[in-house]
Structure formats: structure tokens, C-alpha cells
Design a protein around this motif. Structure first.
Motif, PDB file in Angstrom:
ATOM      1  N   GLY A 136       0.819  -1.208   0.000  1.00 45.07           N
ATOM      2  CA  GLY A 136       0.000   0.000   0.000  1.00 45.07           C
ATOM      3  C   GLY A 136       0.848   1.250   0.000  1.00 45.07           C
ATOM      4  N   GLN A 137       1.848   1.293   0.883  1.00 44.66           N
ATOM      5  CA  GLN A 137       2.763   2.433   0.935  1.00 44.66           C
ATOM      6  C   GLN A 137       3.513   2.575  -0.383  1.00 44.66           C
ATOM      7  N   GLY A 138       3.894   1.455  -0.973  1.00 38.43           N
ATOM      8  CA  GLY A 138       4.641   1.478  -2.226  1.00 38.43           C
ATOM      9  C   GLY A 138       3.836   2.066  -3.373  1.00 38.43           C
ATOM     10  N   MET A 139       2.545   1.744  -3.434  1.00 40.32           N
ATOM     11  CA  MET A 139       1.703   2.301  -4.489  1.00 40.32           C
ATOM     12  C   MET A 139       1.544   3.805  -4.318  1.00 40.32           C
ATOM     13  N   GLU A 140       1.419   4.248  -3.087  1.00 43.69           N
ATOM     14  CA  GLU A 140       1.301   5.684  -2.837  1.00 43.69           C
ATOM     15  C   GLU A 140       2.563   6.415  -3.310  1.00 43.69           C
ATOM     16  N   ILE A 141       3.720   5.827  -3.060  1.00 43.95           N
ATOM     17  CA  ILE A 141       4.989   6.412  -3.515  1.00 43.95           C
ATOM     18  C   ILE A 141       5.098   6.357  -5.030  1.00 43.95           C
ATOM     19  N   PHE A 142       4.663   5.237  -5.632  1.00 45.03           N
ATOM     20  CA  PHE A 142       4.720   5.083  -7.086  1.00 45.03           C
ATOM     21  C   PHE A 142       3.911   6.178  -7.778  1.00 45.03           C
ATOM     22  N   TRP A 143       2.685   6.414  -7.300  1.00 46.33           N
ATOM     23  CA  TRP A 143       1.858   7.465  -7.895  1.00 46.33           C
ATOM     24  C   TRP A 143       2.525   8.825  -7.743  1.00 46.33           C
ATOM     25  N   ARG A 144       3.053   9.098  -6.556  1.00 43.66           N
ATOM     26  CA  ARG A 144       3.687  10.388  -6.295  1.00 43.66           C
ATOM     27  C   ARG A 144       4.899  10.607  -7.193  1.00 43.66           C
ATOM     28  N   ASP A 145       5.791   9.628  -7.229  1.00 40.17           N
ATOM     29  CA  ASP A 145       7.060   9.807  -7.945  1.00 40.17           C
ATOM     30  C   ASP A 145       6.892   9.784  -9.456  1.00 40.17           C
ATOM     31  N   ASN A 146       5.809   9.177  -9.940  1.00 43.35           N
ATOM     32  CA  ASN A 146       5.557   9.130 -11.385  1.00 43.35           C
ATOM     33  C   ASN A 146       4.458  10.089 -11.817  1.00 43.35           C
ATOM     34  N   LEU A 147       3.989  10.910 -10.877  1.00 40.25           N
ATOM     35  CA  LEU A 147       2.960  11.917 -11.125  1.00 40.25           C
ATOM     36  C   LEU A 147       1.745  11.298 -11.816  1.00 40.25           C
ATOM     37  N   ILE A 148       1.286  10.190 -11.250  1.00 43.80           N
ATOM     38  CA  ILE A 148       0.122   9.471 -11.771  1.00 43.80           C
ATOM     39  C   ILE A 148      -1.013   9.579 -10.756  1.00 43.80           C
ATOM     40  N   CYS A 149      -2.108  10.161 -11.171  1.00 38.99           N
ATOM     41  CA  CYS A 149      -3.255  10.264 -10.275  1.00 38.99           C
ATOM     42  C   CYS A 149      -4.037   8.954 -10.293  1.00 38.99           C
ATOM     43  N   PRO A 150      -4.199   8.304  -9.145  1.00 36.49           N
ATOM     44  CA  PRO A 150      -4.971   7.051  -9.117  1.00 36.49           C
ATOM     45  C   PRO A 150      -6.457   7.327  -9.217  1.00 36.49           C
ATOM     46  N   SER A 151      -7.210   6.313  -9.590  1.00 37.62           N
ATOM     47  CA  SER A 151      -8.661   6.415  -9.497  1.00 37.62           C
ATOM     48  C   SER A 151      -9.057   6.330  -8.026  1.00 37.62           C
ATOM     49  N   GLU A 152     -10.286   6.708  -7.718  1.00 37.19           N
ATOM     50  CA  GLU A 152     -10.746   6.600  -6.334  1.00 37.19           C
ATOM     51  C   GLU A 152     -10.737   5.145  -5.881  1.00 37.19           C
ATOM     52  N   ALA A 153     -11.063   4.234  -6.797  1.00 31.32           N
ATOM     53  CA  ALA A 153     -11.060   2.811  -6.459  1.00 31.32           C
ATOM     54  C   ALA A 153      -9.651   2.331  -6.132  1.00 31.32           C
TER      55      ALA A 153
END
Length: 309
Positions: A136-153
Motif C-alpha cells: 500500500g505504501q509502495g503504491m502511494e509512492i509510485f503514484w507520487r514519484d511518477n505523477l500518476i493520479c490514481p482512481s478513487e477505487a
């Protein structure tokens, strides 16, 4: 866990030299002065209303999970380049990244020593749930560092791993000593999502929170928090917020501008409505499980968005 002469809790290895632990784990001792929310401790006692295990087992599990939470928070501060943790400079700002990271990682193995001695099945539970936390923490970092906005889901899935991993760790360890058979996974999923979204809301819109951690610190971290995800997914043509996140800004004026955009896009109101819905879902699930006044009391405390202790 043992008290030091400063009357603060401290973690010692069961197999290592205590004098060496005092030196190597000094960043942990420093971190322990930070006033914590103690949500996991409160949850363990509340869940025990149903699980009914012995007080010594509750204490042992609380110590293990608290150790892991503190270790993860220290690592999280390093990953986010945080400056403050509830009004106090973060450990790595005082002791450096190398010593703080080494101390935090050491705690995972000190906790594992206790897990091994707790119950034959506890190690498998520990590995499964802590892997979820780091995924979970890794996905949050992945989105941040790659400037990718996740879906709400996708955000919801992340939160249920990052926070829910700890909540499930508590319940699954406690169930090793209980005859209680009801499935608490749905309640844990609701609570973990509630806690994560509430934390995100407070960082961007809670005065007490921002005073203690830094004004809208999530913007400086470039974090895709829940209000940000709503704003970006419902207003894809407006690029201001995504560029503000990209800058990792520390400018107060820019942060105020971002807050005005979130207000304009209805992201705070939407976040509050989701929190209210999750609160109702949690209460309904508690009622379905037979009622639990301790969990209801905890929800009552959390329902106040000014409650950050």
C-alpha cells in the motif's frame, strides 16, 4: 518493551546486548517522544470486547503492533522528506537518514522475535499483513514519484492495504487466542479507509493538524491524497493542481491557492460526505456483529474532525 530511566517506553532485542541497543536504537527513543494517536491500541482493546483474550496477550500484541507502527512512521517520514511529526522535528533530521533507517528496520526484526514466541501461526500472519502495508505504501509512492493520479477505487485499495494491514494484523493475532469466529475483515476495511481519508482531509483542511505537521504538508510531498484525487478526476482539464503537486511546493501562497481550487471543485465537501458515509457503514457493521460500545466510542471521537490526538 521496557521503561528507561527517562520513564519512556523503549524496545530491546530479546537476544542482543542492551547497551548496544541503547546506542543503535537511539533514533527510536527520540521518535517515541512524539505524541501518538494510539488508534491501534484503542482498536485492540475495543476488538477484545468481542474476542475476549487475556490482558497479557492483548498487551503483547499491542506492543508488537505499536513497534511496527512507529518503525513504519519513521520510514514514512524519510520517504516523504518530512520536517515535523506532531510539532517535533522528525528523527532523521536529528540523527540522520542512515542511523534512523537502520534503527527503524531493526525494529521489524525485534518485533519478529516477539512474533515467533507469541504463537506458532503468528509469523505467517505477520508476513502477510506487513507485506500488504508496504504494498500500500509502495503504491502511494509510485503514484507520487511518477505523477500518476490514481482512481478513487485504486486509492481505496491502497488505503485498505496500508492502514488495513495493521488493523488486520491486530485482529488476526488476537484471533489466534480467541474462540470468536465472526469475520471482522469488512469492518477493518471500512475503518482503515475512514482513517486514511480522515488523515488526508485533516492535512489539507485541519488547523490543529497543520500546526503540528506543517501547513498542508501533503502538497510539499506531492501526495495524491483523497481530496486531490477527487479534484483531478472530476476536473481533468484544469492542470493547476497537478502542476502544484509536481513542484513539491513549500510556498504558503501557492498552497493557499491549491486549497481554494479544492474548495472550488467541491473536493472538501465530497471528502466530508465520504467520511460521513463510512462512519455510518462502520456503525451498521458493528451493529450487525452484535454491538460494541468501545468501538462506537472510538468512532464518536474520530467523527470530530478537530480530534487529532
Amino acid at each position: 518493551m521496557t521503561n528507561t530511566n527517562e520513564n519512556k517506553p523503549f524496545y530491546y532485542s530479546l537476544s542482543n546486548d542492551r547497551q548496544e541497543d541503547e546506542k543503535l536504537l537511539e533514533p527510536i527513543r527520540y521518535h517515541l517522544q512524539v505524541p501518538g494517536k494510539q488508534t491501534t491500541v484503542k482498536l485492540a482493546h475495543a476488538f477484545n470486547y468481542w474476542l475476549k483474550i487475556s490482558p497479557d496477550k492483548v498487551q503483547a500484541i499491542n506492543e508488537i503492533v505499536t513497534m511496527l507502527c512507529n518503525s513504519c512512521v519513521m520510514i514514512d517520514d524519510i520517504q516523504d522528506n518530512s520536517i515535523l511529526r506532531r510539532g517535533i522535528p522528525v528523527a532523521h533530521s536529528v540523527y540522520g537518514i542512515a542511523s534512523s533507517l537502520n534503527a527503524a528496520i531493526s525494529i521489524f526484526f525485534i518485533a519478529l522475535e516477539r512474533i515467533v514466541n507469541l504463537h506458532p501461526a503468528a509469523t505467517k500472519v505477520y508476513m502477510e499483513q506487513m507485506l500488504k502495508v508496504f504494498r500500500g505504501q509502495g503504491m502511494e509512492i509510485f503514484w507520487r514519484d511518477n505523477l500518476i493520479c490514481p482512481s478513487e477505487a485504486d486509492y481505496n485499495t491502497m488505503a485498505k492495504k496500508k492502514i488495513g494491514g495493521f488493523f488486520n494484523l491486530i485482529v488476526k493475532l488476537m484471533k489466534l487466542f480467541s474462540t470468536y469466529e465472526e469475520d471482522l475483515s469488512l469492518l477493518n476495511a471500512i475503518l482503515s479507509l475512514y482513517i486514511q481519508i480522515r488523515d488526508d482531509y485533516g492535512n489539507l483542511n485541519g488547523n490543529k493538524y497543520t500546526e503540528s505537521k506543517g501547513f498542508c504538508d501533503d502538497l510539499s510531498e506531492g501526495k495524491f491524497s483523497f481530496p486531490i484525487v477527487h479534484a483531478l478526476t472530476t476536473n481533468p482539464d484544469d492542470k493547476q493542481i497537478i502542476y502544484i503537486l509536481k513542484q513539491r511546493t513549500k510556498e504558503i501562497e501557492v498552497k493557499h491557492h491549491c486549497i481554494k481550487l479544492l474548495e472550488k471543485f467541491g473536493s472538501f465537501e465530497y471528502t466530508k460526505s465520504v467520511l460521513e458515509e463510512l462512519d455510518l457503514k462502520a456503525r451498521a457493521e458493528i451493529e450487525r456483529l452484535g454491538g460494541n460500545p468501545l468501538l462506537v466510542k472510538l468512532l464518536d471521537e474520530l467523527k470530530s474532525l478537530d480530534y487529532w490526538d
